[in-house]
Design a protein around this motif. Sequence first.
Motif, PDB file in Angstrom:
ATOM      1  N   PRO A  94     -53.470 -78.933  19.658  1.00 34.79           N
ATOM      2  CA  PRO A  94     -53.123 -79.799  20.703  1.00 34.79           C
ATOM      3  C   PRO A  94     -54.209 -80.799  20.781  1.00 34.79           C
ATOM      4  O   PRO A  94     -55.298 -80.686  20.744  1.00 34.79           O
ATOM      5  N   THR A  95     -53.672 -82.000  21.000  1.00 36.76           N
ATOM      6  CA  THR A  95     -54.463 -83.115  20.998  1.00 36.76           C
ATOM      7  C   THR A  95     -55.006 -83.352  22.479  1.00 36.76           C
ATOM      8  O   THR A  95     -54.226 -83.179  23.556  1.00 36.76           O
ATOM      9  N   THR A  96     -56.207 -83.257  22.569  1.00 36.63           N
ATOM     10  CA  THR A  96     -57.141 -83.227  24.221  1.00 36.63           C
ATOM     11  C   THR A  96     -57.769 -84.552  24.416  1.00 36.63           C
ATOM     12  O   THR A  96     -58.341 -85.161  23.256  1.00 36.63           O
ATOM     13  N   PRO A  97     -57.888 -85.129  25.357  1.00 33.60           N
ATOM     14  CA  PRO A  97     -58.379 -86.531  25.533  1.00 33.60           C
ATOM     15  C   PRO A  97     -59.932 -86.308  25.522  1.00 33.60           C
ATOM     16  O   PRO A  97     -60.451 -85.182  25.984  1.00 33.60           O
ATOM     17  N   THR A  98     -60.478 -86.991  24.821  1.00 27.13           N
ATOM     18  CA  THR A  98     -62.078 -87.033  24.483  1.00 27.13           C
ATOM     19  C   THR A  98     -62.651 -88.017  25.826  1.00 27.13           C
ATOM     20  O   THR A  98     -62.323 -89.044  25.664  1.00 27.13           O
ATOM     21  N   PRO A  99     -63.375 -87.275  26.366  1.00 24.32           N
ATOM     22  CA  PRO A  99     -64.024 -88.026  27.519  1.00 24.32           C
ATOM     23  C   PRO A  99     -65.072 -89.083  27.088  1.00 24.32           C
ATOM     24  O   PRO A  99     -65.518 -88.853  26.007  1.00 24.32           O
ATOM     25  N   PRO A 100     -65.155 -90.221  27.825  1.00 21.79           N
ATOM     26  CA  PRO A 100     -65.892 -91.196  27.296  1.00 21.79           C
ATOM     27  C   PRO A 100     -67.383 -90.954  27.043  1.00 21.79           C
ATOM     28  O   PRO A 100     -67.987 -90.109  27.976  1.00 21.79           O
ATOM     29  N   ALA A 101     -68.047 -91.383  26.093  1.00 20.72           N
ATOM     30  CA  ALA A 101     -69.540 -91.138  25.947  1.00 20.72           C
ATOM     31  C   ALA A 101     -70.373 -91.659  27.140  1.00 20.72           C
ATOM     32  O   ALA A 101     -69.980 -92.664  27.712  1.00 20.72           O
ATOM     33  N   PRO A 102     -71.424 -90.926  27.631  1.00 25.01           N
ATOM     34  CA  PRO A 102     -72.210 -91.538  28.641  1.00 25.01           C
ATOM     35  C   PRO A 102     -73.005 -92.888  28.034  1.00 25.01           C
ATOM     36  O   PRO A 102     -73.059 -92.958  27.074  1.00 25.01           O
ATOM     37  N   TYR A 103     -73.103 -93.594  28.970  1.00 30.86           N
ATOM     38  CA  TYR A 103     -73.676 -94.966  29.012  1.00 30.86           C
ATOM     39  C   TYR A 103     -75.214 -94.751  28.353  1.00 30.86           C
ATOM     40  O   TYR A 103     -75.884 -94.169  29.017  1.00 30.86           O
ATOM     41  N   PRO A 104     -75.340 -95.269  27.275  1.00 30.32           N
ATOM     42  CA  PRO A 104     -76.774 -94.934  26.516  1.00 30.32           C
ATOM     43  C   PRO A 104     -77.918 -95.281  27.256  1.00 30.32           C
ATOM     44  O   PRO A 104     -79.002 -94.500  27.319  1.00 30.32           O
ATOM     45  N   ASP A 105     -77.916 -96.363  28.128  1.00 30.87           N
ATOM     46  CA  ASP A 105     -79.057 -97.034  28.496  1.00 30.87           C
ATOM     47  C   ASP A 105     -79.153 -96.462  30.301  1.00 30.87           C
ATOM     48  O   ASP A 105     -79.960 -97.193  30.802  1.00 30.87           O
ATOM     49  N   ARG A 106     -78.382 -95.502  30.721  1.00 31.58           N
ATOM     50  CA  ARG A 106     -78.393 -95.057  32.067  1.00 31.58           C
ATOM     51  C   ARG A 106     -79.696 -94.771  32.598  1.00 31.58           C
ATOM     52  O   ARG A 106     -80.054 -95.083  33.668  1.00 31.58           O
ATOM     53  N   TRP A 107     -80.567 -94.139  31.877  1.00 35.36           N
ATOM     54  CA  TRP A 107     -81.924 -93.621  32.465  1.00 35.36           C
ATOM     55  C   TRP A 107     -82.902 -94.861  32.528  1.00 35.36           C
ATOM     56  O   TRP A 107     -83.753 -94.678  33.309  1.00 35.36           O
ATOM     57  N   ARG A 108     -82.682 -95.706  31.537  1.00 33.26           N
ATOM     58  CA  ARG A 108     -83.464 -96.914  31.673  1.00 33.26           C
ATOM     59  C   ARG A 108     -83.156 -97.566  32.527  1.00 33.26           C
ATOM     60  O   ARG A 108     -84.229 -98.379  33.200  1.00 33.26           O
ATOM     61  N   VAL A 109     -81.960 -97.988  33.007  1.00 34.24           N
ATOM     62  CA  VAL A 109     -81.516 -98.995  34.093  1.00 34.24           C
ATOM     63  C   VAL A 109     -81.491 -98.122  35.414  1.00 34.24           C
ATOM     64  O   VAL A 109     -81.669 -98.936  36.415  1.00 34.24           O
ATOM     65  N   LEU A 110     -81.796 -96.869  35.363  1.00 32.81           N
ATOM     66  CA  LEU A 110     -81.842 -96.133  36.960  1.00 32.81           C
ATOM     67  C   LEU A 110     -82.967 -96.940  37.526  1.00 32.81           C
ATOM     68  O   LEU A 110     -82.803 -96.898  38.817  1.00 32.81           O
ATOM     69  N   PRO A 111     -84.254 -96.789  37.188  1.00 33.56           N
ATOM     70  CA  PRO A 111     -85.402 -97.659  38.044  1.00 33.56           C
ATOM     71  C   PRO A 111     -84.901 -98.883  38.428  1.00 33.56           C
ATOM     72  O   PRO A 111     -85.289 -99.268  39.626  1.00 33.56           O
ATOM     73  N   VAL A 112     -84.153 -99.639  37.690  1.00 30.63           N
ATOM     74  CA  VAL A 112     -83.910-101.108  38.122  1.00 30.63           C
ATOM     75  C   VAL A 112     -82.912-101.065  39.407  1.00 30.63           C
ATOM     76  O   VAL A 112     -83.189-101.688  40.183  1.00 30.63           O
ATOM     77  N   ILE A 113     -81.837-100.215  39.352  1.00 32.41           N
ATOM     78  CA  ILE A 113     -80.894-100.299  40.340  1.00 32.41           C
ATOM     79  C   ILE A 113     -81.596 -99.532  41.600  1.00 32.41           C
ATOM     80  O   ILE A 113     -81.171 -99.720  42.675  1.00 32.41           O
ATOM     81  N   LEU A 114     -82.352 -98.445  41.448  1.00 37.42           N
ATOM     82  CA  LEU A 114     -83.050 -97.825  42.642  1.00 37.42           C
ATOM     83  C   LEU A 114     -84.121 -98.616  43.401  1.00 37.42           C
ATOM     84  O   LEU A 114     -84.310 -98.610  44.387  1.00 37.42           O
ATOM     85  N   SER A 115     -84.480-100.037  42.533  1.00 32.81           N
ATOM     86  CA  SER A 115     -85.238-100.735  43.112  1.00 32.81           C
ATOM     87  C   SER A 115     -84.457-101.612  44.441  1.00 32.81           C
ATOM     88  O   SER A 115     -85.198-101.826  45.413  1.00 32.81           O
TER      89      SER A 115
END
Length: 483
Positions: free
Chosen positions: A10-31
Amino acid sequence: MSVLQTRTHPTTPTPPAPYPDRWRVLPVILSAMFMAMFDWFVVNVAASSLQHDLHAGQAALEMIIGGYGFAYASALITGGRLGDLYGYRTLFVLGMLSFGFASLLCGLASGAWMLVAFRILQGATAALMVPQLLALINTLFPVTERPRAMAAFGATIGLGAVSGQVLGGVLLDADLFGWGWRTIFYINVPIAAVAALLAARWLPAQRAPERPSLDPIGALGISTALAALLVPITVGRSTGWPLWTWVSAAASVPLLALVLRYERRLAARGGRPVLDTAMIRERVFGAGMVISGGYLAFFAGFMLCLTLLLQDGLHLTPLRAGLTFAPLGICFASSSLLLARRVAARFGNRVIVIGTLTSLTGTVLTLGVLLAAGPGITAWALVPGMMIVGLGNGMTIPSALGAVLSSGIRPEQAGMAAGALTTAQQFGNAVGATVIGTIFFSVLGTATATGDYVTAMAAATAAGLVILAVVLAAAWALPRHAA
């Protein structure tokens, strides 16, 4: 492909791939969280300079400190919903740039009430950027990585608050370019510019999967109801609680009830309210708001009264008083980053109970030191209790937020949920600083001796214990493991 093959594979939906730059951008948004917390607490350190340079009376000084807070808390839910509507990156960048501009205006203020107006503007702009932070963590990070991101978020809350005391003292002592207290606002400008630029480049253009409508009646009504309560809380004590403060506070309750009734009916008609009342009635979400608001109420009042004891009671300079808070900040950050996830992995949501009990232990120790030492107390005698409080806070705050955001919040509600949670935090900040501060000043009266400040701090610390007991009860109400 045959029917058999289709049934076998059966065909199962594939979850979207995590955003690749998420750890690089985390300090920016934490600011954003760092600056919002920093600017809440740093003005405590600069209070005497503002009184001297701007001739700020007690009412103006209360509004300089509290005006930021009530504008921030009143607009957070609306700021979160705007992110759902127009995109989290757009609102984050807009909020960051606006916050930098408002900080510049604060630094340029030439009078006390001009600074009050710019601080209110600064609080409103903070409400645009901060809710996007939690919404972005909830949407950019997969469930398995979210606890690490929330741990960093919790550490940032503690570092921002404590840095307001520590870095604020350093900046005032350094007196860069002869700017004095203005430096505490100017420092935001380059940070905001760089953070906005990096966020615009690295963040995805992301909004809620289903674009909601704005609901201007709900947005205006909730902001007005919260402001009607927070303004008298902010200025009531310094103005002698005139009649209008009681009328405003009393009117806020039926006004908020009417708005929530309207929001409930709007949702029942298939509309998109700015605040989903069904969401806040959920057990985990409701308990999480009590824990978040209660903890920040305790922390804000504790920090404010300790600052008054250190600077006015023990006559420490802003720099020395600020450095006394450094161990607390280190323990807060270390606990958020190193302890919270490990304890949560073993005990589930009971990590919040463990963290609250730890903070209670540190608070009881602080109270014991105050009562035993009396007028002979030293700043460093308070440090062990403060460190234990920091350890408990670091375990509790990110864990409570993580428990709520992992409790079934739909993607299209991420901004709304983030706005509601941060509103609870900042409402707790304002109420805690006012209520515990009022107890402190009521016990102190007109006395100026060190022993009188110690007695007032002991009363304020006892009030903090009562708030932590409420938080502990809410923590026990959480299910041990997420559903």
